[in-house]
Write a protein that holds these residues in place. Sequence first.
Motif, PDB file in Angstrom:
ATOM      1  N   HIS A   1       1.590  11.379  -2.184  1.00 43.91           N
ATOM      2  CA  HIS A   1       3.044  11.521  -1.221  1.00 43.91           C
ATOM      3  C   HIS A   1       3.901  12.168  -1.856  1.00 43.91           C
ATOM      4  O   HIS A   1       5.226  11.940  -1.993  1.00 43.91           O
ATOM      5  CB  HIS A   1       3.569  10.094  -1.030  1.00 43.91           C
ATOM      6  CG  HIS A   1       2.659   9.043  -0.057  1.00 43.91           C
ATOM      7  ND1 HIS A   1       2.152   9.501   1.140  1.00 43.91           N
ATOM      8  CD2 HIS A   1       2.012   8.016  -0.202  1.00 43.91           C
ATOM      9  CE1 HIS A   1       1.624   8.461   1.991  1.00 43.91           C
ATOM     10  NE2 HIS A   1       1.280   7.672   1.116  1.00 43.91           N
TER      11      HIS A   1
ATOM     12  N   SER B   1       5.463   3.867   6.608  1.00 45.14           N
ATOM     13  CA  SER B   1       4.406   4.470   5.821  1.00 45.14           C
ATOM     14  C   SER B   1       3.470   3.164   5.039  1.00 45.14           C
ATOM     15  O   SER B   1       2.422   3.385   5.133  1.00 45.14           O
ATOM     16  CB  SER B   1       4.760   5.125   4.564  1.00 45.14           C
ATOM     17  OG  SER B   1       5.739   6.438   5.273  1.00 45.14           O
TER      18      SER B   1
ATOM     19  N   TRP C   1       0.839  -1.131   0.079  1.00 41.72           N
ATOM     20  CA  TRP C   1      -0.024  -0.057  -0.137  1.00 41.72           C
ATOM     21  C   TRP C   1       0.793   1.336   0.102  1.00 41.72           C
ATOM     22  O   TRP C   1       1.607   1.449   0.851  1.00 41.72           O
ATOM     23  CB  TRP C   1      -0.956  -0.010   1.104  1.00 41.72           C
ATOM     24  CG  TRP C   1      -2.253  -0.976   0.959  1.00 41.72           C
ATOM     25  CD1 TRP C   1      -2.112  -2.168   1.316  1.00 41.72           C
ATOM     26  CD2 TRP C   1      -3.020  -0.934   0.048  1.00 41.72           C
ATOM     27  NE1 TRP C   1      -3.223  -2.853   0.819  1.00 41.72           N
ATOM     28  CE2 TRP C   1      -3.867  -2.177   0.153  1.00 41.72           C
ATOM     29  CE3 TRP C   1      -3.550   0.085  -0.856  1.00 41.72           C
ATOM     30  CZ2 TRP C   1      -5.003  -2.381  -0.690  1.00 41.72           C
ATOM     31  CZ3 TRP C   1      -4.759  -0.099  -1.764  1.00 41.72           C
ATOM     32  CH2 TRP C   1      -5.414  -1.267  -1.516  1.00 41.72           C
ATOM     33  N   GLY C   2       0.509   2.011  -1.097  1.00 35.57           N
ATOM     34  CA  GLY C   2       1.623   3.072  -1.377  1.00 35.57           C
ATOM     35  C   GLY C   2       2.236   3.108  -2.432  1.00 35.57           C
ATOM     36  O   GLY C   2       2.905   3.953  -2.831  1.00 35.57           O
TER      37      GLY C   2
ATOM     38  N   SER D   1      -2.202  12.011   0.543  1.00 36.50           N
ATOM     39  CA  SER D   1      -2.000  10.542   1.082  1.00 36.50           C
ATOM     40  C   SER D   1      -1.978   9.777  -0.267  1.00 36.50           C
ATOM     41  O   SER D   1      -1.462   8.769  -0.136  1.00 36.50           O
ATOM     42  CB  SER D   1      -2.892   9.972   2.071  1.00 36.50           C
ATOM     43  OG  SER D   1      -3.980   9.828   1.290  1.00 36.50           O
TER      44      SER D   1
ATOM     45  N   ASN E   1      -0.270   2.870   5.819  1.00 34.07           N
ATOM     46  CA  ASN E   1      -1.420   2.684   4.885  1.00 34.07           C
ATOM     47  C   ASN E   1      -2.244   1.493   5.013  1.00 34.07           C
ATOM     48  O   ASN E   1      -3.505   1.646   4.755  1.00 34.07           O
ATOM     49  CB  ASN E   1      -0.720   2.647   3.412  1.00 34.07           C
ATOM     50  CG  ASN E   1      -0.111   4.085   3.040  1.00 34.07           C
ATOM     51  OD1 ASN E   1      -0.718   5.109   3.953  1.00 34.07           O
ATOM     52  ND2 ASN E   1       0.558   4.399   2.055  1.00 34.07           N
TER      53      ASN E   1
END
Lengths: 280, 585
Positions: free
Chosen positions: B418, B368, B319-320, B415, B372
């Motif tokens: 980023h 992070s 995630w991310g 978010s 997330n």
Amino acid sequence: MEHKLSSLTSAIVQPETLISQPQQNRLFIDVRLGKPEDEFKSYREQHIFSAVHAQIRDVFASPPSPVSGNLPLPTLEALEKQLQHWQVDNDTEIIVYGPSLALAARGWWVLRWAGLNNVKVLDGGLKAWVDQGGPVAQGVYEPSKRHTPSVLTLRPDCMPSISVDDMVVLTGDSVLIDARDEASYYSGRIPRAANLPASEQWTPAGKLRTVEEIRHLYRSVGVDEKTDIVVYCGGGVLSALEVLTLQALGIPARLYVGSWSEWNKKPERMAMSDVEGEQA
Amino acid sequence: MNNTQIKKPLVNKDVIICGGGPVGLAMAFLLGKEGLSVSLFERRPSTTTLPKGQYLHASTGELFRQWGVWDLLKDAGWETEKSNGQGFYVTVADGPVAEIKATFEPHAAYVKKWEKYSPAFPRKVPASEYESALRHQASQWPKVSLNFNSRVIDVNQDSEQVTVTVQNTENAHCQEYKASYLVACDGAHSFIRSRLGTGQDHGPTFGNQILVEFRADLDDTLGKDGFFHSFVLPPKYAGWFGSKHPTTGLWRYSFRHDEDVLPPESVMLERIRGALGMWNLPIEIVDLFRFDYSTGLLRRWREGNVLFAGDAAHWHSPWGGFGMNSGIQDANNLAWKLGLVIKGAASHQLLDTYQIERESKARITVKSATYNSLHYQAIAEAVRVGEGQYFSQGTISPEARVFLEQRTEPHGVNSVLHTGYQLGTVYRKGAIIASDRQAPTPELGNYVETIVPGVRAPHAWLKAADGTRTSTIDLWGTGFVLIGYRCEEKWREATAKAARKFGITMRFVNVDEKADYAPEDDKFEKLYGETAGVPVLIRPDGFIAAQLYVEPETDAQTRLEQVMAELMHPSAAVVTNKLETEELM
């Protein structure tokens, strides 16, 4: 730290002590007893960095026979071969840990029984180790040839134990402790045994309870320094933990390795036993 | 094992790369560009076909521009409008009940907005596409050999060399290879790490994730809404849809399934149709994957002549989209250092600055990604509570709507993007000459542009003498660059001399109306104008190594050589990677 059992014995060690005192010749053994595939998978997912995987059935026991308990002691030859593969010598500091302290204690007892002196149970196991910032690893650790092992000499019977034949003639002068949980105890036990579940000796987080708490538990079943003590459980795992904690309190105890799983193999012994419904 | 007679090595390479994912391929490309001899081993038969790892950060896009990969991907991937943020649904048929978007503007305006910060922009491209583009670029170097179907089954090192045993997965033949260095890019379950690593720190695991690829006509529903991820809230269908794959045309649905046995196709179809709220939709299930994610950080990224990069050093949930992006940045940080050390221009301590610089980013990355994962789970779980009656009517309560808005708002646009994470990387120590000016503390969301040593050299548009539009970013990537606004020509001479003396590639770029490049707008002057005349030394990876505040006429040469010596031969004080009490407090 004085309230911890590890302050009384070198056989129990705190993770922070190990982390602050690195040692070249140290081996961690991750001791397991559940379904072999599941246990190996869980070991592979996370173990203390440089820990080897040991299934009790394969390493700290030999295959059961029709008349033996579930986990008879291993042969010295098999144990020696395994320890050599792990590069263990007489000086190796061996740290045993497992999902429960009792599994680690079984490893400790067997290694001490075979004559190794520098064996320690890690209080709190993997969780306590991680909580203290100890390094972990995934995968399978292969003990490399980081040091050349010197001599490894094993000899049997370096820990006090008792055979089934001696159990049959055990007199009331000895205190007999059943380390299994209450339900197992009430569904069948060796005559005169008092129940003191090993699981009461650790906290929900898997750390040993304090010296005072454990001393109190033993007092409640009539244990003092002068009594002769025999401990058993289902197959010599839970009881090994009680031998360990008793030893920390300065009280030697004999382990009945065969335990209930051996005792219940003969009808004549069962005839002597207290079984469900009767109170001792 | 049969046929495992091991043939003795014939050739010694400069570097062996284990793993042919994006990090290994980027590493091979960069080392090949340095002229090193490289052998890469990957056990898969080819680059990936898995439908994951699609988020290209702008910072990765910038490197891809330098490497010729961005051009190869020009027509690849998702359109911005079809991969835009995250939506929340009760059922897809009833439309979204909440949304977070990366942009509310059309593609052109989105790119234009990013042009201020970067010549590239964040976009979604399938891993299969960028991996094969990286492979294409890496294979152009004559001394790079990319070996697929090649599983590394043993690794050993002495003080001189690293030896690996590689087994051909097709005929089981084994061959030994030796090299001066090995870079482990072999992923979250790194074999090299399991053999040579010396301890890790672990985080949570996210297990039993099922991903189904299916064919269906959803262009007018999910397709029109245009989210990259579409979360379905009701517990019965909890999971998410991924947008339609730009080349295969397949849709994705992912959910958690805690049993060993996979659900039968009938159950899967019921679940997908239920989540969509389209009970009669024809659906063809094409493929099914099972993923488990764990989280961890390796403690030492260098063991002798073995270095760890990407997921082999830091692994986490997807995630991310941090995994590939941070891994590519690892490769970009390490490659030039390895090149200089192998060529004898720098001492091997330079390699220790790799972990010092990248570990702080990795620490942010694992946090992070973990955040997330848990945060979307937490929002979805919390919204679900008490909504039974609303769910049965295909909607959520007004309270849930407010709750969703409030919970997603602080994690809004940034978010998803980023920006700070992508562009605001700062190396506090390592191969940099710190100045008295402090780089701003990196934030996930916001990015502050500066030219303080340790930061990614910011982007500004320039015009070449022939009128070509160029980003400053496009000037990096080949050796060192000394760049400044209205600098004395003396620096050009000093640059040439230092390059010869240190045996490195380094050039001088003066920016002014009539100089090497002219600023296209006032951005360059804003960044460099305050210290006009003071050149800035850019490392081959595009990070600022130093600002050279001296009188050029007398001291240019001396100062530049001093700085280069410090960079190429870092002192013990720089490379000791001990935890400092000061940092812990």
